[in-house]
Design a protein around this motif. Structure first.
Motif, short mmCIF file in Angstrom:
data_model
loop_
_atom_site.label_atom_id
_atom_site.label_comp_id
_atom_site.label_asym_id
_atom_site.label_seq_id
_atom_site.Cartn_x
_atom_site.Cartn_y
_atom_site.Cartn_z
N SER A 86 -15.87 -8.49 -30.16
CA SER A 86 -17.24 -8.57 -30.65
C SER A 86 -18.04 -7.33 -30.23
N THR A 87 -18.69 -6.71 -31.20
CA THR A 87 -19.51 -5.54 -30.90
C THR A 87 -20.61 -5.88 -29.91
N ALA A 88 -21.19 -7.07 -30.04
CA ALA A 88 -22.27 -7.46 -29.13
C ALA A 88 -21.78 -7.51 -27.69
N LEU A 89 -20.58 -8.05 -27.47
CA LEU A 89 -20.03 -8.11 -26.12
C LEU A 89 -19.66 -6.72 -25.60
N LEU A 90 -19.02 -5.94 -26.45
CA LEU A 90 -18.60 -4.60 -26.01
C LEU A 90 -19.80 -3.71 -25.69
N ASP A 91 -20.88 -3.88 -26.42
CA ASP A 91 -22.09 -3.08 -26.13
C ASP A 91 -22.64 -3.40 -24.74
N ILE A 92 -22.51 -4.66 -24.33
CA ILE A 92 -22.95 -5.04 -22.99
C ILE A 92 -22.03 -4.46 -21.93
N VAL A 93 -20.73 -4.67 -22.11
CA VAL A 93 -19.77 -4.27 -21.09
C VAL A 93 -19.70 -2.75 -20.95
N GLU A 94 -19.93 -2.04 -22.04
CA GLU A 94 -19.92 -0.58 -21.96
C GLU A 94 -20.98 -0.06 -20.99
N GLN A 95 -22.06 -0.79 -20.83
CA GLN A 95 -23.10 -0.39 -19.89
C GLN A 95 -22.64 -0.51 -18.44
N VAL A 96 -21.58 -1.26 -18.21
CA VAL A 96 -21.03 -1.42 -16.87
C VAL A 96 -19.91 -0.43 -16.61
#
Length: 275
Positions: A86-96
């Motif tokens: 999911s793009t929404a999940l990956l966008d969050i995790v990329e910040q970490v």
């Protein structure tokens, strides 16, 4: 980064729960609740697929794992297998973790009238291969609360790192006043948790089924990764299943397996004498 104690962790609590993810808060607390993280159409499709899968394979109490009753061992439909993309999940995790992202594992964990039990306080870190720089996303596909087996967390405990063993942790060893939180979730909410953060869950007593997708992300330089999700691989090494199977000539786990076999044989022999 400086390790912080009870006052610092307590001061972060109001900032750990928002519709907007804050990676700086997460880096200190090891925990963050992201509200309304998933677009409604994507969430609706996942829930439709889940409901059909549950009706076909789980609704009658079948396929309950003896090892971990809340974990679903069956292969889920392709749409659900791809939730971690999911793009929404990956966008969050990329910040970490930055632009090079990989998958460690994905599974579904549920509680219902057939899968009731609580989960003791533990850290995931010592159960994992590879490096400890991992984060779990617990994605709610429906309501999650204390009544239906919701999770609880000890934010900031990831700061203690590796604790030299695996098993049930005793929270009484923490400094007095260490906070524990149990966020209620709605469908589409996500809890992001560092893999060394202490956590557990309550038993199911009543309410709707508790349905969570448990996805573990990590940087793409970790040899234990199973799939590249964004960016480029940053490792030429792999810990594959064959290596896992042959890694130890002897270990605590293999010794426990040996002892369990001896115990089972002794109990069987004793039972035979009573016939």
């Amino acid at each position: 980064m400086k390790k912080i104690g009870v006052p610092g962790i307590t001061a972060l609590l109001p900032r750990m729960d928002s519709e907007i993810f804050d990676p700086d808060v997460f880096s200190q607390s090891g925990l963050f609740v992201i509200r309304k993280a998933i677009p409604a159409p994507e969430l609706a499709r996942w829930r439709e697929e889940w409901d059909a899968f549950y009706a076909a394979h789980l609704a009658g109490g079948e396929n309950v794992s003896r090892f971990n009753p809340v974990s679903i061992d069956l292969a889920v439909p392709p749409v659900l297998q791809a939730v971690h993309q999911s793009t929404a999940l990956l966008d969050i995790v990329e910040q970490v973790f930055g632009p090079d992202l990989a998958l460690y594992n994905q599974r579904f964990v549920i509680k219902d009238k057939y899968r009731l039990g609580d989960i003791f306080v533990h850290s995931d870190f010592p159960y994992h291969y590879g490096w400890p720089n991992k984060a779990s996303t617990f994605l709610a596909l429906g309501p999650v609360n204390r009544d239906n087996g919701g999770m609880f967390f000890y934010p900031g405990t990831q700061q203690f790192g590796y604790l030299a063993d695996t098993g049930e942790l005793d929270p009484s060893v923490l400094p007095a006043g260490w906070p524990v939180i149990s966020p209620s979730l709605e469908a589409g909410d996500v809890v992001l948790m560092h893999s060394a953060t202490w956590h557990g869950s309550y038993p199911f007593s009543h309410g709707p089924d508790r349905i969570l997708a448990d996805i573990i992300y990590q940087p793409a330089d970790d040899p234990s990764s199973v799939a590249l999700l964004r960016g480029q691989w940053q490792t030429e090494l792999r810990i594959d299943q064959d290596m896992k199977n042959r890694l130890y000539k002897r270990s605590r786990v293999t010794r426990l397996v040996e002892l369990q076999k001896k115990l089972d044989a002794a109990e069987a022999a004793l039972a035979a004498t009573r016939v």
